[in-house]
Design a protein around this motif. Sequence first.
Motif, short mmCIF file in Angstrom:
data_model
loop_
_atom_site.label_atom_id
_atom_site.label_comp_id
_atom_site.label_asym_id
_atom_site.label_seq_id
_atom_site.Cartn_x
_atom_site.Cartn_y
_atom_site.Cartn_z
N VAL A 142 0.85 -1.18 0.12
CA VAL A 142 0.06 -0.10 -0.04
C VAL A 142 1.08 1.24 -0.07
CG1 VAL A 142 -2.10 -1.14 1.26
CG2 VAL A 142 -0.14 -0.05 2.73
N TYR A 143 0.27 2.55 -0.26
CA TYR A 143 1.32 3.69 -0.39
C TYR A 143 2.16 3.50 -1.33
CZ TYR A 143 -1.65 5.79 3.36
OH TYR A 143 -2.89 6.25 3.99
N ASN A 146 5.27 1.82 -0.08
CA ASN A 146 6.00 2.56 1.04
C ASN A 146 5.71 1.15 2.28
OD1 ASN A 146 7.49 4.78 0.86
ND2 ASN A 146 5.90 5.54 0.08
N MET A 148 3.40 -2.24 3.88
CA MET A 148 2.56 -3.58 3.51
C MET A 148 1.27 -3.65 4.42
SD MET A 148 4.12 -5.26 1.37
CE MET A 148 5.69 -4.81 0.44
N PRO B 11 -2.74 11.57 1.36
CA PRO B 11 -1.35 12.12 1.52
C PRO B 11 -0.51 12.22 0.24
CG PRO B 11 -2.08 10.28 3.17
CD PRO B 11 -2.83 10.38 1.85
N PRO B 13 1.65 11.30 -2.30
CA PRO B 13 2.33 10.01 -2.63
C PRO B 13 3.66 9.86 -3.41
CG PRO B 13 0.74 10.43 -4.50
CD PRO B 13 0.67 11.54 -3.59
N PRO B 17 10.69 8.30 0.57
CA PRO B 17 10.34 7.01 1.56
C PRO B 17 10.73 7.58 2.89
CG PRO B 17 11.16 6.43 -0.43
CD PRO B 17 11.40 7.85 -0.62
N PHE B 20 8.11 8.82 5.16
CA PHE B 20 7.16 7.79 5.04
C PHE B 20 6.99 7.24 6.62
CE2 PHE B 20 4.34 4.12 5.03
CZ PHE B 20 3.34 4.55 4.56
N LEU B 22 4.98 5.27 9.96
CA LEU B 22 3.52 4.64 10.38
C LEU B 22 3.53 4.80 12.14
CD1 LEU B 22 3.84 1.08 8.55
CD2 LEU B 22 2.33 3.11 8.13
N VAL B 29 -1.31 5.44 9.10
CA VAL B 29 -0.24 6.19 8.39
C VAL B 29 0.04 7.48 9.24
CG1 VAL B 29 0.74 7.22 6.38
CG2 VAL B 29 -0.28 4.93 6.22
N ASP B 127 -3.27 5.90 -2.24
CA ASP B 127 -2.91 5.73 -0.76
C ASP B 127 -3.06 4.24 -0.22
OD1 ASP B 127 -5.55 5.75 -0.83
OD2 ASP B 127 -6.01 7.11 0.63
N TRP B 128 -4.19 3.58 -0.47
CA TRP B 128 -4.13 2.35 -0.20
C TRP B 128 -4.23 1.53 -1.62
CZ3 TRP B 128 -3.49 0.22 4.58
CH2 TRP B 128 -4.00 1.37 5.42
N LYS B 231 -2.47 -6.05 10.03
CA LYS B 231 -1.19 -5.74 10.28
C LYS B 231 -0.80 -4.77 9.26
CE LYS B 231 3.27 -7.40 10.87
NZ LYS B 231 4.30 -8.70 10.83
N LEU B 232 -0.08 -3.61 9.77
CA LEU B 232 0.55 -2.44 8.73
C LEU B 232 1.93 -2.53 9.02
CD1 LEU B 232 -0.39 -0.77 6.45
CD2 LEU B 232 -0.73 1.12 8.26
N PHE B 233 3.05 -2.52 8.22
CA PHE B 233 4.22 -2.51 8.45
C PHE B 233 5.21 -2.07 7.31
CE2 PHE B 233 5.95 -6.20 6.20
CZ PHE B 233 4.78 -7.22 6.04
N ILE B 234 6.26 -1.53 7.56
CA ILE B 234 7.38 -1.06 6.52
C ILE B 234 8.16 -2.24 6.36
CG2 ILE B 234 8.83 0.46 6.05
CD1 ILE B 234 7.51 2.62 7.62
#
Lengths: 334, 266
Positions: A142-143, A146, A148, B11, B13, B17, B20, B22, B29, B127-128, B231-234
Motif C-alpha cells: 500500500v502507499y 512504502n 505492507m 497524503p 504519494p 520514502p 513515510f 507509520l 499512516v 494511498d491504499w 497488520k501494517l508494516f514497513i
Amino acid sequence: MADYKGVLICGELAEDKITTVTKELTNTGRRLSDDLNQPLSLLLIGQNIQETAAEAISFGADRVFYIAEGLPFAESLPEHYVAIIASVFNQIKPSIVLLSHTDMGRDIAPRLAASLGTTVCMDCIELEIDADSKSLLQTKPVYGGNAMAVWVSVNYRPHVVTMRPRSASPAQSDPSRKGQIVPITVEIDESTIKGKLLETVKEEAKGIKLEEAKVIVAGGGGIGGSEGFQLIQELAQVLGGTIGITRVPCDEGWMPTSLEIGQTGHIVSPDLYFAIGISGAPQHLAGCSGSKCIVAINKDPEAHIFKEADFGIVGDYREVLPILIEKCKALRAT
Amino acid sequence: MDIIVCVKQIPDPEIPPSKFKLDIESKKVVPPEGIPPVMNPYDEQAVELALRLKDKYGGKITVLTLGSEATSSIAKHALAMGADEGIVITNKAFEDSDSFSKAYILSQAIKKVGDYDLVLCGRQAADWDEGLVGSIIAENLGLPLVTLAEAVDVANGKLKVKRVILDGYQVFTVPIPAVVTVSNEVGRPRLPSGWGIISASQKQIPVWSVDDIEADSSKTGASAARRKLVKLFIPERERKCEIIERETTAEASIELVDTLIKAGAI
Ligand SMILES: Cc1cc2nc3c(=O)[nH]c(=O)nc-3n(C[C@H](O)[C@H](O)[C@H](O)COP(=O)(O)OP(=O)(O)OC[C@H]3O[C@@H](n4cnc5c(N)ncnc54)[C@H](O)[C@@H]3O)c2cc1C
Ligand SMILES: Nc1ncnc2c1ncn2[C@@H]1O[C@H](COP(=O)(O)O)[C@@H](O)[C@H]1O
C-alpha cells in the motif's frame, strides 16, 4: 461459510498455452489447497485447449474446468468473463478465487466480487493460511509500496484475490500428477452485456520482452531527454539486454509508455537491473525489486535508490556509461 | 455532456520514502509533517479528462468527494481547474468505511445529483492502492464500466473508450450513462488559471450527510467492513549497497564492471 471449499484459479492463456503468471498462481494455489486440505481447481477458457487442460494437471491442479466456446480475454468482454466465473463459482463454491493482477485480473476481480456480494483484495504479494484460525492472510503493498498491509476477510466468501505477477515462482510440471478434466458449458444472458470491444492493439515489443529479459538497463528522469537514451540503448545492447524506463520519461514524452516499469507498468525480475538516473521511488521499485542484482548510477549520493541497490556509483551517467559500454564491448571481443 | 467525477484527498504519494511513517499500534499512516495532502493524481487526471470532454461537447462537471470538511480544498482545486460544482460528503457514520461502503455512499450521492452521462473515477487511490471503488459504483448503479481509460470520446451516441493494457490498448464502446476509471496515460492535468482560482474561491461547496443522500448508515463505517486490517508494516530492506568509490568516476566505472564479473552478474 463451511460450505465453501477449495481454491479456484482463473487461468490465463496466451496462444493456447498456460501463461507464466497462471503457473505462479498454480504454485500459490497448490500450497493454500494443501494447507486447507481442499481441492485446487483451475478454470481455462478458450478453443482447442483440451491438451492444455491436461497439461494443467501436471502443474498441480486437481480439477481443470474448461470452457471451449469462449474467446481469449484479449478478444472478449470483461462482462462475459465475470458471468462465466460467477457461473463456475456457483457450480463448485470455492472459498478462494485467485486471479493474477494483470490487464484481465485487475478489471475482472472487483466486478466479480461486487456481483457475488463478497470481498476482494487486489495486488497481493503473499497469501497464507493462518494456522489457528484457518483464515486467509492477504498481504498487499500500500502507499505505492512504502508499506505492507495484511488483511483478513470478515464473514464473506469467497475471498477474491489478485496476485501481483512475479510474487511467486511458477509451478513446475510433474507429469505423474493425476486429476480430473471437466468440460463445462455456461449460459450467458446476452441481454446483460452492454459494452462492445471494437479492437485490441498490441504494440509488439521489438527484441526481448521485458518480462523475459536477463538484463535490463533502465533510465529515469535523470537522463534528461530522449538523446540520452541512446547510451542506455547501447549499454543494453552490449549486455544482451533490453531497456526500461520510469514514469518520468513517459510523462515527458522521451520514450514510449509501453517500456514503463513499476506499480502501473511492467513487473520484471532480471538477473541484472541497471537503474540509471532513477531516484528510487517505491512505485518504481515495485516493478523491479525482484531483480537478482540491482546497480544504481546516480549523481546524488543521497538518492534513495542506493538504499535499494547492490552496487552503486555516484556520478553523472554521461561519464559512467561510455566507459561501461567500452569495457563491456572489449570483454565481448575477447 | 454532464459528468460526475469522484475525487479523493490523500497524503502526497511522492514524498521521499524516508519521510513515510507509520503508527504500528493503531495501524495508521502518520501524515508527513509540513507536506499538505493532495488530490489523488489519477483523480486529477479524471478531472482533466472531464474538462477535455466539456471543452468539446459542453455540459456540466460535478465533483464529489467523500471525506471531511477539510477535503473541500480538493473540490476547490477541481473548480479552479474548470469544474462547475463541488460537493463534500461527510458524516461520522462514514468514517473507516471499506471500499464497498465508500462505493455505496458515492453511489447514493451520484443518484442524488441525478442527471449525468458519465461517472469518472481514478483507476486507484494512491494511498491504499485498492482500485475498487469505481467498479463497485458501476455494479451498484447497474451501469456499464470500462477501466483504465486513457481517452474517452463520443461516437454515434455512445462512449468510445480507449483502455490501456500492458503492451498496447483496447477500444470499447458502451452506452451512456457509464462509469469509466481513468489511468495516468491521460497526461498532465491542466493548472488552474488565475481566473479559475478567483471564481472557485467565491463558490460554495455544499456538504451532504446521511439524510441528504438517503444512506443507510448500517451499510457504512467500520462495523460494515468486509475486510479487517490485521497488520501494517514497513517492509525490511534486503539489500546492502556497495558504493564503488575511486579517484575518478572513470576508474570507478571500470571497477564496477570487474565487480559485476566477480559477482557473476555479467
Ligand atoms: C500513483 C503513482 C503511481 C506511480 N507509478 C509509477 C510506476 O509504475 N513506475 C514509475 O517509474 N514511477 C511511478 N510513479 C512515479 C514515481 O513516484 C516517481 O515520481 C518516478 O518513479 C520518478 O522517476 P525517476 O526516478 O526516473 O525521476 P526523478 O525522481 O526525477 O529522479 C531523477 C534522478 O536522476 C538523478 N540524476 C539527475 N541527473 C543525473 C545525471 N546526469 N546522472 C546520473 N543521475 C542523475 C537525480 O539525482 C535523481 O535521483 C508513480 C507515482 C504515483 C503517484
Ligand atoms: N473518499 C472518496 N471520495 C471520492 N472518491 C473516491 C473516494 N475514495 C475513492 N474514490 C474514487 O474511487 C477511485 C478508486 O479508489 P480506490 O478503490 O479506493 O482505490 C478513486 O480514484 C476515486 O475516483
